[in-house]
Scaffold this motif. Structure first.
Motif, PDB file in Angstrom:
ATOM      1  N   ALA A 102       5.779 -30.849  18.835  1.00 37.06           N
ATOM      2  CA  ALA A 102       6.507 -30.763  20.311  1.00 37.06           C
ATOM      3  C   ALA A 102       6.395 -32.144  20.681  1.00 37.06           C
ATOM      4  O   ALA A 102       5.635 -33.000  20.011  1.00 37.06           O
ATOM      5  N   PHE A 103       7.288 -32.391  21.313  1.00 36.93           N
ATOM      6  CA  PHE A 103       7.489 -33.774  21.856  1.00 36.93           C
ATOM      7  C   PHE A 103       7.908 -34.198  23.319  1.00 36.93           C
ATOM      8  O   PHE A 103       8.609 -33.060  23.944  1.00 36.93           O
ATOM      9  N   GLN A 104       7.390 -34.861  24.066  1.00 34.00           N
ATOM     10  CA  GLN A 104       7.907 -35.215  25.502  1.00 34.00           C
ATOM     11  C   GLN A 104       9.339 -35.964  25.611  1.00 34.00           C
ATOM     12  O   GLN A 104       9.367 -37.114  25.223  1.00 34.00           O
ATOM     13  N   ASP A 105      10.297 -35.106  25.834  1.00 31.57           N
ATOM     14  CA  ASP A 105      11.709 -35.544  25.967  1.00 31.57           C
ATOM     15  C   ASP A 105      11.709 -36.452  27.238  1.00 31.57           C
ATOM     16  O   ASP A 105      11.668 -35.922  28.381  1.00 31.57           O
ATOM     17  N   PRO A 106      11.974 -37.484  27.179  1.00 35.64           N
ATOM     18  CA  PRO A 106      12.131 -38.529  28.336  1.00 35.64           C
ATOM     19  C   PRO A 106      13.451 -38.009  29.228  1.00 35.64           C
ATOM     20  O   PRO A 106      13.481 -38.532  30.609  1.00 35.64           O
ATOM     21  N   ASN A 107      14.515 -37.367  28.811  1.00 34.32           N
ATOM     22  CA  ASN A 107      15.414 -36.927  29.545  1.00 34.32           C
ATOM     23  C   ASN A 107      15.185 -35.760  30.446  1.00 34.32           C
ATOM     24  O   ASN A 107      15.787 -35.117  31.196  1.00 34.32           O
ATOM     25  N   THR A 108      13.846 -34.994  30.221  1.00 34.30           N
ATOM     26  CA  THR A 108      13.513 -33.974  31.017  1.00 34.30           C
ATOM     27  C   THR A 108      13.750 -34.145  32.566  1.00 34.30           C
ATOM     28  O   THR A 108      12.999 -34.918  33.017  1.00 34.30           O
ATOM     29  N   PRO A 109      14.556 -33.280  33.211  1.00 38.21           N
ATOM     30  CA  PRO A 109      14.668 -33.616  34.507  1.00 38.21           C
ATOM     31  C   PRO A 109      13.345 -33.190  35.115  1.00 38.21           C
ATOM     32  O   PRO A 109      12.451 -32.044  34.710  1.00 38.21           O
ATOM     33  N   GLU A 110      12.989 -33.772  36.463  1.00 36.64           N
ATOM     34  CA  GLU A 110      11.693 -33.483  37.140  1.00 36.64           C
ATOM     35  C   GLU A 110      11.854 -32.013  37.800  1.00 36.64           C
ATOM     36  O   GLU A 110      12.882 -31.742  38.158  1.00 36.64           O
ATOM     37  N   GLY A 111      10.805 -31.116  37.494  1.00 37.31           N
ATOM     38  CA  GLY A 111      10.541 -30.111  38.140  1.00 37.31           C
ATOM     39  C   GLY A 111      10.841 -28.929  36.966  1.00 37.31           C
ATOM     40  O   GLY A 111      11.321 -27.638  37.535  1.00 37.31           O
ATOM     41  N   ALA A 112      11.402 -29.449  35.731  1.00 35.84           N
ATOM     42  CA  ALA A 112      11.733 -28.312  34.839  1.00 35.84           C
ATOM     43  C   ALA A 112      10.422 -27.330  34.384  1.00 35.84           C
ATOM     44  O   ALA A 112       9.319 -27.771  34.565  1.00 35.84           O
ATOM     45  N   PRO A 113      10.720 -26.212  34.351  1.00 37.69           N
ATOM     46  CA  PRO A 113       9.646 -25.288  34.133  1.00 37.69           C
ATOM     47  C   PRO A 113       8.880 -25.712  32.690  1.00 37.69           C
ATOM     48  O   PRO A 113       9.428 -26.014  31.641  1.00 37.69           O
ATOM     49  N   LEU A 114       7.592 -25.424  32.848  1.00 39.47           N
ATOM     50  CA  LEU A 114       6.676 -25.894  31.709  1.00 39.47           C
ATOM     51  C   LEU A 114       7.366 -24.837  30.427  1.00 39.47           C
ATOM     52  O   LEU A 114       7.409 -23.761  30.527  1.00 39.47           O
ATOM     53  N   ARG A 115       7.088 -25.631  29.306  1.00 34.99           N
ATOM     54  CA  ARG A 115       7.393 -24.898  28.018  1.00 34.99           C
ATOM     55  C   ARG A 115       6.563 -23.571  27.699  1.00 34.99           C
ATOM     56  O   ARG A 115       5.442 -23.593  27.893  1.00 34.99           O
ATOM     57  N   GLU A 116       7.583 -22.425  27.508  1.00 33.35           N
ATOM     58  CA  GLU A 116       6.548 -21.392  26.863  1.00 33.35           C
ATOM     59  C   GLU A 116       7.345 -20.973  25.739  1.00 33.35           C
ATOM     60  O   GLU A 116       8.690 -20.963  25.753  1.00 33.35           O
ATOM     61  N   SER A 117       6.696 -20.509  24.444  1.00 39.11           N
ATOM     62  CA  SER A 117       7.226 -20.477  23.359  1.00 39.11           C
ATOM     63  C   SER A 117       6.549 -19.256  22.600  1.00 39.11           C
ATOM     64  O   SER A 117       5.217 -19.059  22.755  1.00 39.11           O
ATOM     65  N   ILE A 118       7.184 -18.608  21.698  1.00 36.28           N
ATOM     66  CA  ILE A 118       6.566 -17.827  20.605  1.00 36.28           C
ATOM     67  C   ILE A 118       6.730 -18.226  19.308  1.00 36.28           C
ATOM     68  O   ILE A 118       7.914 -18.443  18.916  1.00 36.28           O
ATOM     69  N   GLU A 119       5.797 -18.176  18.477  1.00 32.44           N
ATOM     70  CA  GLU A 119       6.133 -18.300  16.916  1.00 32.44           C
ATOM     71  C   GLU A 119       5.416 -17.279  16.338  1.00 32.44           C
ATOM     72  O   GLU A 119       4.276 -16.747  16.503  1.00 32.44           O
ATOM     73  N   VAL A 120       6.219 -16.380  15.463  1.00 33.41           N
ATOM     74  CA  VAL A 120       5.631 -15.645  14.438  1.00 33.41           C
ATOM     75  C   VAL A 120       5.586 -16.020  13.070  1.00 33.41           C
ATOM     76  O   VAL A 120       6.551 -16.718  12.631  1.00 33.41           O
ATOM     77  N   ARG A 121       4.676 -16.115  12.257  1.00 34.41           N
ATOM     78  CA  ARG A 121       4.402 -16.686  11.164  1.00 34.41           C
ATOM     79  C   ARG A 121       4.345 -15.564  10.085  1.00 34.41           C
ATOM     80  O   ARG A 121       3.828 -14.242  10.116  1.00 34.41           O
ATOM     81  N   THR A 122       5.116 -15.709   8.943  1.00 38.99           N
ATOM     82  CA  THR A 122       5.608 -14.627   8.174  1.00 38.99           C
ATOM     83  C   THR A 122       5.673 -15.204   6.627  1.00 38.99           C
ATOM     84  O   THR A 122       5.969 -16.175   6.283  1.00 38.99           O
ATOM     85  N   LEU A 123       5.099 -14.108   5.629  1.00 41.20           N
ATOM     86  CA  LEU A 123       5.068 -14.237   4.286  1.00 41.20           C
ATOM     87  C   LEU A 123       6.445 -13.721   3.923  1.00 41.20           C
ATOM     88  O   LEU A 123       6.866 -12.355   4.300  1.00 41.20           O
ATOM     89  N   VAL A 124       7.355 -14.293   3.008  1.00 39.12           N
ATOM     90  CA  VAL A 124       8.583 -13.772   2.771  1.00 39.12           C
ATOM     91  C   VAL A 124       8.965 -13.843   1.283  1.00 39.12           C
ATOM     92  O   VAL A 124       8.704 -14.833   0.533  1.00 39.12           O
TER      93      VAL A 124
END
Length: 276
Positions: A251-273
């Motif tokens: 993850a990284f802090q994008d300096p172009n992020t507008p003020e007040g942007a909603p905080l990041r929420e994500s899901i990762e699913v880890r799989t054997l393929v």
């Protein structure tokens, strides 16, 4: 207008005394023992926005692959519901994108950025702001033995096998603290990756910490939406140089992020393929 970001990325520094790097998440840190014995250093790097040219980056050349498919499950609030509803559609998606014949999900993580909160329990996982790979080759094989019946594992490991994470934003676009992926073609596998022992209460895992290399080519998909996803390769049994073996990510802090942007929420699913 370019959306590339110049940002600070955190890299791994091996212990100065030459000892084996470790991260202790067992909760058994008696007598003032460090939770980890490695350091970090920060470097300003360019992260290129690949929106509009996503199709150039595939699991076999770069180690990651973007796609667009809205999930049927969208709440992501209840682990049982996620396993019941989101797991089957994720398996189906990965099979269709990769051509794999068998996909086994071994866990998932939801990350919701909460500034000032600790990352000390599974319900409060934060984005990881350090370049890493989830498994080493040895750890990827151990995962197969851990999650599949002893009668099945040996024959499955004779075929092509990968560990792939399916990552997507949830609730809203990931403008805040997006995910950067490092093109495998810019990685020096022997020099850039350092195995780090992951000490659990009952076992050990192993991840790769990523050392700084000025040649690293970092990419992201700006303002990635919940209808978009990325497949992130963590391991591949083909190791002859013909395909990407893995993808460092952070993850990284994008300096172009507008003020007040909603905080990041994500899901990762880890799989054997697995492939026939």
């Amino acid at each position: 207008m370019t959306s590339d970001a110049i940002t600070t990325l955190n890299y791994f520094v091996a212990p100065s005394d030459g000892s084996r790097p470790y991260t202790d998440i067992s909760g058994n840190n008696a007598a003032g023992k460090l939770i980890h014995n490695w350091g970090e250093d920060s470097h300003d790097m360019q992260v290129e926005d690949v929106r509009g040219k996503e199709e150039l980056y595939k699991l076999d050349n770069a180690g990651f692959q973007y796609g667009r498919e809205a999930p049927k499950h969208t709440s992501f609030l209840n682990d049982d519901e996620i396993e019941r509803e989101y797991y089957p559609e994720s398996i189906d998606l990965i099979k269709r994108v990769t051509g794999a014949t068998k996909v086994v999900i071994f866990d998932h993580t939801i990350r919701r950025r909460r500034p000032g909160e600790s990352d000390d329990n599974p319900q409060k996982r934060q984005p990881v702001s350090r370049a890493h790979v989830d498994q080493t080759p040895a750890a990827s094989i151990a995962r197969v033995h851990r999650h599949l019946p002893p009668a099945e594992a040996p024959s499955l490991l004779r075929r092509r096998f990968q560990i792939i994470n399916l990552w997507r934003p949830i609730s809203h676009a990931a403008v805040d603290w997006p995910l950067a992926l490092c093109d495998f073609r810019s990685v020096d596998f022997e020099k850039d990756l350092m195995p780090v022992a992951l000490i659990y209460p009952d076992r050990e895992g192993e991840t790769f910490g990523v050392r700084y290399n000025p040649n690293h080519q970092w990419k992201y998909l700006k303002a990635m939406t919940p209808e978009e996803f990325v497949l992130i390769k963590c391991a591949d049994s083909i190791q002859d140089g013909s395909v990407a073996r893995l993808t460092p990510h952070t993850a990284f802090q994008d300096p172009n992020t507008p003020e007040g942007a909603p905080l990041r929420e994500s899901i990762e699913v880890r799989t054997l393929v697995f492939y026939d």
